[in-house]
Each structure stands twice: as C-alpha cells, then as structure tokens.
Motif scaffolding. Structure first.
Motif, mmCIF file in Angstrom:
data_model
loop_
_atom_site.group_PDB
_atom_site.id
_atom_site.type_symbol
_atom_site.label_atom_id
_atom_site.label_comp_id
_atom_site.label_asym_id
_atom_site.label_seq_id
_atom_site.Cartn_x
_atom_site.Cartn_y
_atom_site.Cartn_z
ATOM 1 N N LYS A 9 0.870 -1.164 -0.155
ATOM 2 C CA LYS A 9 0.159 0.041 0.075
ATOM 3 C C LYS A 9 0.853 1.222 -0.102
ATOM 4 O O LYS A 9 1.634 1.549 0.777
ATOM 5 N N ASP A 16 -1.214 9.926 -1.302
ATOM 6 C CA ASP A 16 -2.182 8.624 -1.349
ATOM 7 C C ASP A 16 -2.717 8.419 0.115
ATOM 8 O O ASP A 16 -3.942 8.030 0.166
ATOM 9 N N THR A 17 -1.867 8.610 1.166
ATOM 10 C CA THR A 17 -2.436 8.284 2.461
ATOM 11 C C THR A 17 -3.434 9.508 2.777
ATOM 12 O O THR A 17 -4.392 9.101 3.362
ATOM 13 N N ARG A 32 -6.928 8.176 1.216
ATOM 14 C CA ARG A 32 -7.316 7.335 1.896
ATOM 15 C C ARG A 32 -8.033 7.594 3.182
ATOM 16 O O ARG A 32 -9.028 7.337 3.302
#
Length: 130
Positions: free
Chosen positions: A46, A52-53, A56
C-alpha cells in the motif's frame, strides 16, 4: 540537519535527512513517484506517499459518516392469519384471567375492528396513559 544524496541509476539528488520519515516520503512523491508506485504494485504494498495516505483518509471519513439508521427501531409487523389470531386471543384470555365470553363482547369486537384497519401495526396505551 544533514544533507545526503539519494543516489539512483539515472540521477543523484540532494536530500536533507532529518529525524522524520515524512521528509523521505515527500521526496519519493516529488522525484520518484512513478518508480515507487510501480514497486508498490509489484510487491502488493500500500502506497505510503503523503497524497495517497491523505486520499485514503478522506475516503474513510466520507465512508464512515454516521447516520441514525442503527438507532431507529422498527416494530416487526406480524402478518395476520386466523390461526395466529385465535392463539393470541386464547393466550390473552388465559394470561389476564378473562371470562370466555370476553371475546364476544361488543367493545372487544369494536377494538379489534379498529385495529384491523391499521396498516403499520398498533400502539396500545400503557397503564399510565390509560
């Protein structure tokens, strides 16, 4: 703060190393994003890049919006059948110690006729309300 170098086959870039991993992640995102994402996909890892975090986290925040559905209780409406009504009437007679002719009383029949017109069940008043 110490300046080290991120040495790759294609380039050599100065990276300020500090005691935070976020600096390295920002560098990976800015300079090596494509290679990192390719590596992450290959390793089934991941992505931990800041964008990206963050994405999410935002997806989780919108998915976990609270609602009141779990707090609402809907009374189960039992489908009518003659057998079920007969059993309930006999149980009522026995449990409340009613005389057998109470089922034939006009007031009881009127109450049942009114309740039969209900489409969503009925609410019977409690002792205090009565």
């Amino acid at each position: 703060m110490r300046i080290d170098y991120c040495i790759r086959k294609t380039h050599k870039c100065a990276v300020p190393f500090v005691n935070e991993i976020l600096t390295l992640r920002r560098h990976q995102q800015a300079v090596h994003r494509a290679k990192y994402l390719k590596w992450a996909e290959k390793k089934k890892f991941k992505s931990m890049l800041p964008k990206d975090t963050k994405r999410r986290r935002e997806e989780l925040a919108t998915d976990n919006q609270t609602n009141i559905d779990g707090h609402l209780k809907q009374d189960k409406v039992v489908q009518y059948s003659d057998v079920l009504f007969r059993e309930a009437a006999l149980e009522w007679l026995i449990e409340t110690d009613q005389p057998i002719d109470a089922l034939e009383h006009p007031a009881f029949k009127n109450m049942i006729d009114i309740a039969a017109r209900s489409t969503n069940g009925i609410k019977i008043p409690n002792r205090r309300q009565t």
